[in-house]
Design an enzyme around this catalytic site. Structure first.
Site, PDB file in Angstrom:
ATOM      1  CD  GLU A  79      -1.538 -10.608  -0.062  1.00 57.68           C
ATOM      2  OE1 GLU A  79      -1.931 -10.130   1.257  1.00 57.68           O
ATOM      3  OE2 GLU A  79      -0.301 -10.730  -0.234  1.00 57.68           O
ATOM      4  NE  ARG A  89      10.523  -0.795   0.137  1.00 65.51           N
ATOM      5  CZ  ARG A  89      11.578  -1.140  -0.687  1.00 65.51           C
ATOM      6  NH1 ARG A  89      12.727  -0.487  -0.815  1.00 65.51           N
ATOM      7  NH2 ARG A  89      11.486  -2.329  -1.370  1.00 65.51           N
ATOM      8  CB  CYS A 142       1.063  -6.519  -5.563  1.00 68.01           C
ATOM      9  SG  CYS A 142       2.526  -7.252  -6.635  1.00 68.01           S
ATOM     10  CG  HIS A 165       2.101 -10.931  -2.693  1.00 73.59           C
ATOM     11  ND1 HIS A 165       1.318  -9.878  -2.221  1.00 73.59           N
ATOM     12  CD2 HIS A 165       2.676 -10.124  -3.658  1.00 73.59           C
ATOM     13  CE1 HIS A 165       1.575  -8.851  -2.503  1.00 73.59           C
ATOM     14  NE2 HIS A 165       2.396  -8.711  -3.485  1.00 73.59           N
TER      15      HIS A 165
END
Length: 212
Positions: A79, A89, A142, A165
């Protein structure tokens, strides 16, 4: 000292490959004669950063690699940037579901990883493991932990850190009809990320961008 973190299971999964991979990477690094430790963090907004902060104080690492699961992705994702927003979500493991909240009130809009993500991508790719530089860590726990890490390191000069990830494990991928990767390969990739960081002062100048 190299600190790796992985998350507990979330979203109905019984395992989280990020934790298993972090543990394996610590073992591989120790076998190379490097000091390394793996710490499990909760998949909970706020609390995850508190556990990380305590680990930073306890182990005083020079390199920190936080790891999370990105089910559906097919590659190990290095990342590039963490953004200052929580927008969940699904609820976290404590039932929290923030919407458009800052990770840190009055914090900067974003932080860049201080891992040499492009050099790390080249090193992992050399192992034959699928890998990419990712331009988004999402807006769930995350990214929350990634932003929290970089905010904590802003007051700790000399410590390099970032977030990686990993895909579903092979078994998870098969169960969900999604890409999967062996935990052993994930662990090898994370160990190489850590060693490449330790040995690389200036990141490689190669393209790793995206059109969308």
């Amino acid at each position: 000292m190299i600190l790796l973190t992985g998350f507990e299971p979330f979203g109905g999964e019984s395992t989280n490959p990020s934790w298993a991979a972090a543990q394996r990477a610590a073992e591989l690094l120790a076998a190379q004669g490097r000091e390394a430790v793996a710490v499990e963090v909760p998949c909970v907004f706020g609390r995850s950063i508190e556990v990380l902060d305590a680990a930073l104080a306890q182990f005083e690492p020079s390199i920190v690699v936080c790891v999370g699961q990105a089910g559906g992705r097919g590659s190990v994702s290095l990342e590039r940037v963490a953004i200052n927003v929580d927008d969940a979500r699904i609820p976290d493991n404590a039932g929290n579901r923030p919407i458009d909240d800052p990770v840190v009130v009055s914090g900067p809009a974003a932080y860049f990883s201080t891992l040499p993500v492009k050099a790390c991508r080249e090193a992992v790719a050399a192992l034959g493991i699928p890998v990419e530089v990712s331009q988004t860590a999402g807006t769930y726990v995350c990214n929350h932990l990634f932003y929290g890490l970089m905010h904590l390191l802003a007051d700790r000069p000399g410590i390099r850190g970032g977030f990686v990830h990993v895909p579903f494990s092979s078994d998870q991928g098969a169960a969900h009809g999604q890409p999967g990767l062996a935990v052993e390969a994930m662990g090898e990739a994370l160990a190489v990320v850590a060693t490449t960081t330790a040995e690389t002062a200036v990141d490689a100048r190669v393209t790793a961008g995206a059109e969308h």
